[in-house]
Design a protein around this motif. Structure first.
Motif, PDB file in Angstrom:
ATOM      1  N   MET A 108      15.357  -1.494 -62.740  1.00  0.00           N
ATOM      2  CA  MET A 108      15.338  -1.930 -61.404  1.00  0.00           C
ATOM      3  C   MET A 108      16.486  -1.727 -60.497  1.00  0.00           C
ATOM      4  N   GLU A 109      17.711  -1.648 -60.989  1.00  0.00           N
ATOM      5  CA  GLU A 109      18.833  -1.328 -60.211  1.00  0.00           C
ATOM      6  C   GLU A 109      18.832   0.094 -59.810  1.00  0.00           C
ATOM      7  N   LYS A 110      18.424   0.909 -60.761  1.00  0.00           N
ATOM      8  CA  LYS A 110      18.462   2.374 -60.342  1.00  0.00           C
ATOM      9  C   LYS A 110      17.196   2.580 -59.179  1.00  0.00           C
ATOM     10  N   GLY A 149      16.026   3.525 -53.572  1.00  0.00           N
ATOM     11  CA  GLY A 149      15.164   3.238 -52.255  1.00  0.00           C
ATOM     12  C   GLY A 149      13.724   3.125 -52.776  1.00  0.00           C
ATOM     13  N   ARG A 150      13.403   3.178 -54.206  1.00  0.00           N
ATOM     14  CA  ARG A 150      11.985   2.977 -54.592  1.00  0.00           C
ATOM     15  C   ARG A 150      11.494   1.492 -54.643  1.00  0.00           C
ATOM     16  N   ARG A 183       8.741  -5.177 -53.639  1.00  0.00           N
ATOM     17  CA  ARG A 183       7.812  -4.077 -53.525  1.00  0.00           C
ATOM     18  C   ARG A 183       8.102  -2.734 -53.786  1.00  0.00           C
ATOM     19  N   LEU A 184       7.208  -2.017 -54.543  1.00  0.00           N
ATOM     20  CA  LEU A 184       7.293  -0.817 -55.083  1.00  0.00           C
ATOM     21  C   LEU A 184       7.015   0.382 -53.950  1.00  0.00           C
TER      22      LEU A 184
END
Length: 343
Positions: free
Chosen positions: A1-3, A8-9, A19-20
């Protein structure tokens, strides 16, 4: 999640929801893969096909699980799947499954059009073992699944993607507003004049997120209120309603001349009685005193200066701005600023 956040994904909404971010090229590639695999897949029954394919398909098109409704019935009509904002709402897309059919025939396509008409849906899709048909109510596009190209997938996204539904709704909403404006302008009897303007006001508020008309022609012990709008605030925050509260009273005057000071004072009295700070007066030809600071206009300004009551006026000319593309909530905010800052 951090990556994903760093790349910016994954993005956070103002309310802290995740939101993805997915790009169009990725969605088109995913959709192409799902559809091209259908001819080679084996499913014992239509139910197995539906359970396997539909969740993948609607996700690739951008729809949520909550917007995917199975075996959707209206009267004697039952569609295999519909994509809709909620149960009871007009479906965006009707989907019929024909997994046992090698090729789609005229009967299948006629059946889809019948379901679209019965359910009030502007778009329909029939999925067979080797073909997919898309019907927009006028023309039918037929796609060969085994040879579906990237351009085909992009075309399908452009016609069926979740983000396109807002565009369809906006166009339909403007068409509905235009029809009601004509009714307001051509009404001859007092009953038709009042009804048409009330219908127009109702449409504007029900099309706005987080607002709905709770009462219409509400008879109280002391008066009658044309419309009572309630703010629910769960879908979309509207700053003016966040500030002023849950309710807004609506008065409609489809008169051939501007509304004078007496009806304005009467409406302000209804707002005070209901302890409601926001009122909207739909007056076909506006109010008296515009441009001079006299009569009804001065009464509205005095009420705001005295106790902070917002009485905003919408003429038919204002509504025509909304028909032409001006955002209703933005215009509401503009009018409240004009009153607040005495512009």
């Amino acid at each position: 999640m951090e990556k994903m956040i760093a790349d910016g994904r994954a993005v956070l909404t103002p309310k802290g929801q995740v939101r993805l971010k997915r790009y169009l090229s990725e969605s088109a590639g995913e959709l192409q893969r799902i559809l091209r695999e259908i001819p080679a897949s084996a499913h014992a029954t239509e139910l197995d096909f539906t359970r396997s394919i539909i969740p993948q398909l609607v996700s690739a098109l951008g729809y949520a699980e909550s917007e995917t409704l199975y075996e959707y019935s209206v009267g004697a009509m039952r569609a295999d799947v519909v994509l809709a904002p909620a149960v009871g709402a007009r479906p965006w897309i009707v989907i019929e499954i024909k997994s046992s059919s090698l090729r789609l025939n005229e009967h299948s396509l006629r059946q889809l059009r019948t379901y679209m008409s019965a359910l009030g849906s502007p778009l329909g899709m029939t999925i067979g073992r080797s073909q997919l048909a898309v019907d927009d109510g006028e023309t039918v596009g037929l796609f060969d699944l085994a040879n579906l190209s990237g351009a085909d997938a992009s075309e399908l996204l452009g016609r069926l993607g979740r983000w396109t539904q807002s565009e369809h709704e906006i166009k339909q909403g403007r068409a509905d507003i235009a029809d009601l404006i004509v009714q307001v302008e051509t009404a001859t009897t007092n009953q038709d004049k009042g009804r048409s303007l009330e219908e127009l006001a109702t449409l504007l508020f029900t099309n706005a997120p987080s607002l709905h008309c709770k009462y219409r022609n509400l008879i109280t012990r002391s008066s009658e209120i044309d419309l009572v709008v309630e703010y629910r605030g769960s879908k979309f925050d509207i700053p003016l309603f966040e500030e002023l509260g849950r309710y807004c009273l609506i008065e409609c005057k489809n008169w051939s001349s501007p509304v004078g000071v007496a009806p304005v004072r009467d409406f302000l009295g209804k707002l005070r009685k209901a302890k409601t700070q926001l009122g909207i007066l739909f007056a076909k030809n506006g109010i008296t005193g515009e441009g001079t600071g006299l009569d009804a206009l001065r009464e509205i300004q005095s009420a705001y200066d005295r106790d902070g009551t917002f009485l905003l006026v919408f003429s038919l000319a204002d509504v025509k701005q909304i028909e032409s593309g001006t955002d209703f909530i933005a215009l509401l905010d503009q009018k409240s600023d004009s009153l607040r800052f005495d512009l």
